[in-house]
Scaffold this active site. Structure first.
Site, PDB file in Angstrom:
ATOM      1  N   ASP A  91      -0.903  42.020   3.432  1.00  0.00           N
ATOM      2  CA  ASP A  91      -1.096  41.437   4.318  1.00  0.00           C
ATOM      3  C   ASP A  91      -0.920  40.477   5.391  1.00  0.00           C
ATOM      4  O   ASP A  91      -1.380  39.978   6.191  1.00  0.00           O
ATOM      5  CB  ASP A  91      -0.395  39.978   3.092  1.00  0.00           C
ATOM      6  N   ASP A 139       4.428  43.896  10.183  1.00  0.00           N
ATOM      7  CA  ASP A 139       5.618  43.410  11.297  1.00  0.00           C
ATOM      8  C   ASP A 139       5.494  44.792  12.248  1.00  0.00           C
ATOM      9  O   ASP A 139       5.804  45.014  13.030  1.00  0.00           O
ATOM     10  CB  ASP A 139       5.887  42.487  10.213  1.00  0.00           C
ATOM     11  N   PHE A 148       7.700  32.902  12.006  1.00  0.00           N
ATOM     12  CA  PHE A 148       8.151  33.626  10.197  1.00  0.00           C
ATOM     13  C   PHE A 148       6.773  32.503   9.610  1.00  0.00           C
ATOM     14  O   PHE A 148       6.695  31.575   9.171  1.00  0.00           O
ATOM     15  CB  PHE A 148       8.974  33.633   9.498  1.00  0.00           C
ATOM     16  N   ASP A 198       5.684  35.200   1.269  1.00  0.00           N
ATOM     17  CA  ASP A 198       6.728  34.358   0.519  1.00  0.00           C
ATOM     18  C   ASP A 198       7.981  34.248   1.491  1.00  0.00           C
ATOM     19  O   ASP A 198       8.178  35.058   2.872  1.00  0.00           O
ATOM     20  CB  ASP A 198       7.270  34.953  -0.295  1.00  0.00           C
TER      21      ASP A 198
END
Ligand code: PRP
Length: 175
Positions: free
Chosen positions: A98, A101, A150, A157
């Site tokens: 997904d 980062d 974030f 999640d």
């Protein structure tokens, strides 16, 4: 504590459009036989993305890679599970996650799949965050690119929550 932004960062409609474009681009550029999705975050993205590949013989596998625990900061330590019976020897793999980062997860998982004998591994992420990269890695196929923040929803999640929301939202610190 965190609260959701007032407006979605990416709406469900914008996500579906992007997933379609991405799926068509991948199908044009990479002939692969196996999708490996990283649980848990990629489960929504994989299920949408895989329906844009016309080849009915493509297999879909999932393994679990976890680095965050219940924190908003990556622990940097990669925990791989559900991979005991993973058979990708000689396969051309599309690794799907997904979010990219720090890059530690994608870097670690590309290496993991290569060590498991994959003939080729190319990667696809729905969303990349550019600001906090630690590993020297780029995904081969990227949907959205943002600087930082974030983000939750569409599989992403915060401590296991928000994954089921169809839009992607930013979580902001509560003042
Ligand atoms: C999240 C996300 C990616 C990874 C990206 O997974 O799903 O796999 O972090 O971060 P990185 O580029 O800094 O490594 P997480 O470990 O939170 O597990 P989850 O998929 O179960 O949410």
């Amino acid at each position: 504590m965190y609260k959701m932004s007032l407006m979605p960062l990416f709406t469900a409609e914008a996500i579906q459009e992007m997933v379609q474009l991405l799926g068509e681009k991948i199908a044009r550029n990479y002939k692969f036989d196996t999708i490996v999705g990283l649980l848990t975050g990629s489960f929504v993205f994989v299920s949408d993305l895989c329906r844009h590949f016309p080849d009915p013989k493509i297999k879909v596998l999932f393994i679990k890679a976890s680095s965050y625990g219940d924190s908003t900061e990556s622990s940097g330590k990669l925990d791989v599970s559900l991979a005991k019976d993973l058979d990708i020897s000689g396969k051309k793999v599309l690794l799907v996650d997904d979010i990219l980062d720090t890059g530690l997860t994608l870097q670690g998982m590309v290496k993991f799949l290569q060590e498991k004998g994959a003939a080729e591994v190319r990667s696809c992420v729905l969303l990349e965050k550019r600001a906090r990269r630690k590993a020297d890695i780029k995904a081969d196929f990227v949907g959205f690119s943002i600087e930082d923040g974030f983000v939750v929803g569409y599989g992403l999640d915060c401590a296991g929550e928000y994954r089921t929301m169809p839009d992607i939202w930013t979580l902001e610190p509560e003042t």
